[in-house]
Design a protein around this motif. Structure first.
Motif, PDB file in Angstrom:
ATOM      1  N   LYS A 292       0.863  -1.180   0.000  1.00  0.00           N
ATOM      2  CA  LYS A 292       0.000   0.000   0.000  1.00  0.00           C
ATOM      3  C   LYS A 292       0.895   1.223   0.000  1.00  0.00           C
ATOM      4  O   LYS A 292       1.488   1.570   1.016  1.00  0.00           O
ATOM      5  CB  LYS A 292      -0.927  -0.022   1.223  1.00  0.00           C
ATOM      6  CG  LYS A 292      -1.961  -1.135   1.162  1.00  0.00           C
ATOM      7  CD  LYS A 292      -2.952  -1.027   2.310  1.00  0.00           C
ATOM      8  CE  LYS A 292      -4.035  -2.095   2.202  1.00  0.00           C
ATOM      9  NZ  LYS A 292      -5.032  -1.990   3.302  1.00  0.00           N
ATOM     10  N   PHE A 293       1.020   1.829  -1.161  1.00  0.00           N
ATOM     11  CA  PHE A 293       1.894   2.982  -1.317  1.00  0.00           C
ATOM     12  C   PHE A 293       1.213   4.259  -0.841  1.00  0.00           C
ATOM     13  O   PHE A 293       0.016   4.445  -1.033  1.00  0.00           O
ATOM     14  CB  PHE A 293       2.311   3.162  -2.775  1.00  0.00           C
ATOM     15  CG  PHE A 293       3.337   2.168  -3.241  1.00  0.00           C
ATOM     16  CD1 PHE A 293       4.678   2.391  -3.000  1.00  0.00           C
ATOM     17  CD2 PHE A 293       2.961   1.023  -3.913  1.00  0.00           C
ATOM     18  CE1 PHE A 293       5.633   1.482  -3.423  1.00  0.00           C
ATOM     19  CE2 PHE A 293       3.897   0.108  -4.342  1.00  0.00           C
ATOM     20  CZ  PHE A 293       5.237   0.338  -4.101  1.00  0.00           C
ATOM     21  N   SER A 294       1.996   5.148  -0.269  1.00  0.00           N
ATOM     22  CA  SER A 294       1.528   6.485   0.089  1.00  0.00           C
ATOM     23  C   SER A 294       2.487   7.495  -0.535  1.00  0.00           C
ATOM     24  O   SER A 294       3.571   7.133  -0.998  1.00  0.00           O
ATOM     25  CB  SER A 294       1.495   6.652   1.612  1.00  0.00           C
ATOM     26  OG  SER A 294       2.793   6.438   2.162  1.00  0.00           O
ATOM     27  N   TRP A 295       2.110   8.754  -0.563  1.00  0.00           N
ATOM     28  CA  TRP A 295       2.957   9.767  -1.159  1.00  0.00           C
ATOM     29  C   TRP A 295       4.163  10.037  -0.257  1.00  0.00           C
ATOM     30  O   TRP A 295       4.032  10.068   0.968  1.00  0.00           O
ATOM     31  CB  TRP A 295       2.169  11.058  -1.373  1.00  0.00           C
ATOM     32  CG  TRP A 295       1.234  10.940  -2.537  1.00  0.00           C
ATOM     33  CD1 TRP A 295       0.011  10.365  -2.553  1.00  0.00           C
ATOM     34  CD2 TRP A 295       1.477  11.402  -3.874  1.00  0.00           C
ATOM     35  NE1 TRP A 295      -0.545  10.424  -3.816  1.00  0.00           N
ATOM     36  CE2 TRP A 295       0.333  11.069  -4.643  1.00  0.00           C
ATOM     37  CE3 TRP A 295       2.521  12.085  -4.493  1.00  0.00           C
ATOM     38  CZ2 TRP A 295       0.227  11.381  -6.000  1.00  0.00           C
ATOM     39  CZ3 TRP A 295       2.420  12.393  -5.839  1.00  0.00           C
ATOM     40  CH2 TRP A 295       1.288  12.040  -6.577  1.00  0.00           C
ATOM     41  N   PRO A 296       5.345  10.251  -0.840  1.00  0.00           N
ATOM     42  CA  PRO A 296       6.537  10.486  -0.024  1.00  0.00           C
ATOM     43  C   PRO A 296       6.617  11.888   0.558  1.00  0.00           C
ATOM     44  O   PRO A 296       7.372  12.127   1.498  1.00  0.00           O
ATOM     45  CB  PRO A 296       7.680  10.246  -1.014  1.00  0.00           C
ATOM     46  CG  PRO A 296       7.094  10.627  -2.339  1.00  0.00           C
ATOM     47  CD  PRO A 296       5.660  10.165  -2.275  1.00  0.00           C
ATOM     48  N   ALA A 297       5.872  12.820  -0.018  1.00  0.00           N
ATOM     49  CA  ALA A 297       5.855  14.211   0.448  1.00  0.00           C
ATOM     50  C   ALA A 297       4.552  14.840  -0.035  1.00  0.00           C
ATOM     51  O   ALA A 297       3.979  14.409  -1.035  1.00  0.00           O
ATOM     52  CB  ALA A 297       7.064  14.971  -0.088  1.00  0.00           C
ATOM     53  N   PRO A 298       4.074  15.880   0.639  1.00  0.00           N
ATOM     54  CA  PRO A 298       2.760  16.443   0.308  1.00  0.00           C
ATOM     55  C   PRO A 298       2.748  17.433  -0.853  1.00  0.00           C
ATOM     56  O   PRO A 298       1.683  17.833  -1.318  1.00  0.00           O
ATOM     57  CB  PRO A 298       2.360  17.153   1.601  1.00  0.00           C
ATOM     58  CG  PRO A 298       3.653  17.543   2.226  1.00  0.00           C
ATOM     59  CD  PRO A 298       4.609  16.434   1.903  1.00  0.00           C
ATOM     60  N   GLY A 299       3.916  17.826  -1.352  1.00  0.00           N
ATOM     61  CA  GLY A 299       3.978  18.866  -2.375  1.00  0.00           C
ATOM     62  C   GLY A 299       3.388  18.455  -3.715  1.00  0.00           C
ATOM     63  O   GLY A 299       3.201  17.269  -4.020  1.00  0.00           O
ATOM     64  N   ALA A 300       3.122  19.457  -4.543  1.00  0.00           N
ATOM     65  CA  ALA A 300       2.552  19.227  -5.870  1.00  0.00           C
ATOM     66  C   ALA A 300       3.589  18.622  -6.806  1.00  0.00           C
ATOM     67  O   ALA A 300       4.798  18.824  -6.641  1.00  0.00           O
ATOM     68  CB  ALA A 300       2.051  20.548  -6.451  1.00  0.00           C
ATOM     69  N   VAL A 301       3.112  17.862  -7.793  1.00  0.00           N
ATOM     70  CA  VAL A 301       3.990  17.311  -8.822  1.00  0.00           C
ATOM     71  C   VAL A 301       4.348  18.446  -9.780  1.00  0.00           C
ATOM     72  O   VAL A 301       3.479  19.015 -10.442  1.00  0.00           O
ATOM     73  CB  VAL A 301       3.310  16.164  -9.589  1.00  0.00           C
ATOM     74  CG1 VAL A 301       4.210  15.672 -10.723  1.00  0.00           C
ATOM     75  CG2 VAL A 301       2.973  15.017  -8.643  1.00  0.00           C
ATOM     76  N   ILE A 302       5.631  18.775  -9.850  1.00  0.00           N
ATOM     77  CA  ILE A 302       6.068  19.866 -10.726  1.00  0.00           C
ATOM     78  C   ILE A 302       6.730  19.355 -11.996  1.00  0.00           C
ATOM     79  O   ILE A 302       6.968  20.118 -12.921  1.00  0.00           O
ATOM     80  CB  ILE A 302       7.010  20.835  -9.979  1.00  0.00           C
ATOM     81  CG1 ILE A 302       8.168  20.073  -9.326  1.00  0.00           C
ATOM     82  CG2 ILE A 302       6.241  21.630  -8.944  1.00  0.00           C
ATOM     83  CD1 ILE A 302       9.153  20.973  -8.600  1.00  0.00           C
ATOM     84  N   ARG A 303       7.008  18.087 -12.055  1.00  0.00           N
ATOM     85  CA  ARG A 303       7.454  17.454 -13.286  1.00  0.00           C
ATOM     86  C   ARG A 303       7.059  15.996 -13.243  1.00  0.00           C
ATOM     87  O   ARG A 303       7.326  15.304 -12.259  1.00  0.00           O
ATOM     88  CB  ARG A 303       8.963  17.590 -13.488  1.00  0.00           C
ATOM     89  CG  ARG A 303       9.432  17.047 -14.847  1.00  0.00           C
ATOM     90  CD  ARG A 303      10.923  17.208 -15.060  1.00  0.00           C
ATOM     91  NE  ARG A 303      11.318  16.637 -16.332  1.00  0.00           N
ATOM     92  CZ  ARG A 303      12.588  16.488 -16.744  1.00  0.00           C
ATOM     93  NH1 ARG A 303      13.572  16.884 -15.956  1.00  0.00           N
ATOM     94  NH2 ARG A 303      12.861  15.955 -17.913  1.00  0.00           N
ATOM     95  N   GLY A 304       6.403  15.520 -14.303  1.00  0.00           N
ATOM     96  CA  GLY A 304       5.921  14.150 -14.332  1.00  0.00           C
ATOM     97  C   GLY A 304       6.906  13.185 -14.957  1.00  0.00           C
ATOM     98  O   GLY A 304       8.038  13.527 -15.301  1.00  0.00           O
ATOM     99  N   PHE A 305       6.454  11.960 -15.113  1.00  0.00           N
ATOM    100  CA  PHE A 305       7.253  10.859 -15.649  1.00  0.00           C
ATOM    101  C   PHE A 305       7.217  10.884 -17.177  1.00  0.00           C
ATOM    102  O   PHE A 305       6.163  11.053 -17.778  1.00  0.00           O
ATOM    103  CB  PHE A 305       6.666   9.542 -15.129  1.00  0.00           C
ATOM    104  CG  PHE A 305       7.336   8.303 -15.642  1.00  0.00           C
ATOM    105  CD1 PHE A 305       8.393   7.737 -14.956  1.00  0.00           C
ATOM    106  CD2 PHE A 305       6.879   7.677 -16.793  1.00  0.00           C
ATOM    107  CE1 PHE A 305       8.994   6.570 -15.417  1.00  0.00           C
ATOM    108  CE2 PHE A 305       7.466   6.510 -17.263  1.00  0.00           C
ATOM    109  CZ  PHE A 305       8.532   5.967 -16.572  1.00  0.00           C
ATOM    110  N   THR A 306       8.378  10.710 -17.796  1.00  0.00           N
ATOM    111  CA  THR A 306       8.486  10.542 -19.243  1.00  0.00           C
ATOM    112  C   THR A 306       9.396   9.348 -19.491  1.00  0.00           C
ATOM    113  O   THR A 306      10.522   9.328 -18.981  1.00  0.00           O
ATOM    114  CB  THR A 306       9.076  11.789 -19.916  1.00  0.00           C
ATOM    115  OG1 THR A 306       8.304  12.937 -19.556  1.00  0.00           O
ATOM    116  CG2 THR A 306       9.061  11.638 -21.430  1.00  0.00           C
ATOM    117  N   PRO A 307       8.951   8.335 -20.251  1.00  0.00           N
ATOM    118  CA  PRO A 307       9.724   7.097 -20.395  1.00  0.00           C
ATOM    119  C   PRO A 307      11.131   7.312 -20.932  1.00  0.00           C
ATOM    120  O   PRO A 307      11.378   8.211 -21.742  1.00  0.00           O
ATOM    121  CB  PRO A 307       8.889   6.280 -21.392  1.00  0.00           C
ATOM    122  CG  PRO A 307       7.512   6.814 -21.258  1.00  0.00           C
ATOM    123  CD  PRO A 307       7.675   8.275 -20.978  1.00  0.00           C
TER     124      PRO A 307
END
Length: 279
Positions: free
Chosen positions: A155-170
């Motif tokens: 059960k994963f939780s977020w590592p920090a509460p901040g907003a995502v400022i850059r997403g994943f790109t393969p």
């Protein structure tokens, strides 16, 4: 809405590869076999030794190809070891298990890699498939992931509460980014997304800065990079939600942020596919 197409990147085709409509073995990294093509012909036009294509794709004799079959074309990559680098950090950088890199270079994976060693980075084709994804919503759009769909019962939780400022790109895509970056205040707590064993806790000089990596079992790892400070030690058993470091700006960064990654068998997975939805 999260994009679930990247789940396909964890199948046999390496992360980040793309298929061109008019394929050209001389430049592509994945080739779709056309009717009548042979392995020798593809290798000749790709300017890649036949044996490397065989090894990268796990092909078996007599190496007959089928129309529509996808072949990995293993382009050569190399890395020169710098002072302070470890095999683990190099493997993390390229998304290839250290054992595979060591084997490709005929070195002992258990020994410390020597500075100025030039390593060939192999292409990995056969990657275990991910667990089944969530059901699709009407119209073919996948449902959002939840804690119930996390791999290995975690059960994963977020590592920090901040907003995502850059997403994943393969990997392999333009401006590839193997994790997500979260905004936050300097020195704020960074927490383990799930329970596991700390397998790396230290400074990685090339890219990640202060870095913590946690092994969650069955090939799953989470990584917390660019930390101001590491607050755990290699070998520790981290509990879910336990503080592992302080958010910072070390490594290859121009701002205060947490660079967070999830990998399976050292291949990057979009963390937002495995984290719970935020309100």
């Amino acid at each position: 809405m999260k994009r679930f197409a990247v789940l396909a990147l964890m199948f046999a085709v390496p992360v980040g590869t793309a298929l061109a409509q008019d394929s050209d073995p001389a430049s592509e990294t994945v080739h779709v076999v056309k009717p009548g093509e042979t392995l020798g012909g593809v290798a000749q036009r790709a300017v890649v030794p036949r044996v490397l294509i065989i090894e990268a794709n796990g092909l078996k004799a007599p190496y007959a190809l089928k129309a529509g079959q996808k072949l990995v074309i293993p382009r050569r990559r190399s890395h020169t070891v710098k002072a302070g680098e470890t095999g683990f950090a190099i493997a993390l950088q390229y998304g290839v298990p250290w054992d595979a890199i060591a084997t490709a270079n005929s070195i002992d994976p258990k020994k410390r890699v020597k500075v100025n060693t030039k390593l060939a980075i192999p292409t990995i084709a056969n990657v275990p498939s991910p667990p089944p994804g969530p059901a699709a919503k009407p119209g073919g759009v996948p449902a959002a992931p939840s804690l119930a769909t996390a791999p290995n019962g975690l059960k994963f939780s977020w590592p920090a509460p901040g907003a995502v400022i850059r997403g994943f790109t393969p990997t392999g895509s333009r401006n590839s980014h193997t994790g997500i970056d979260l905004a936050g205040d300097m020195g704020s707590a960074v927490r383990a997304v799930a329970a596991g064993r700390v397998v790396y806790a230290g400074y990685e000089p090339k890219k990640f800065g202060n870095l913590v990596v946690i092994d969650h079992g069955k090939g799953w790892h989470s990584a917390y990079a660019k930390l101001q400070k590491v607050t755990v030690t290699k070998g520790d058993r981290a509990k879910a939600g336990e503080r592992v470091g302080l958010l910072g700006d070390t490594g290859e960064t121009k701002r205060t942020e947490l660079h967070f990654e999830v990998r399976r068998y050292n291949l990057p997975v979009d963390p937002e596919l495995l984290l719970p939805e935020r309100d």
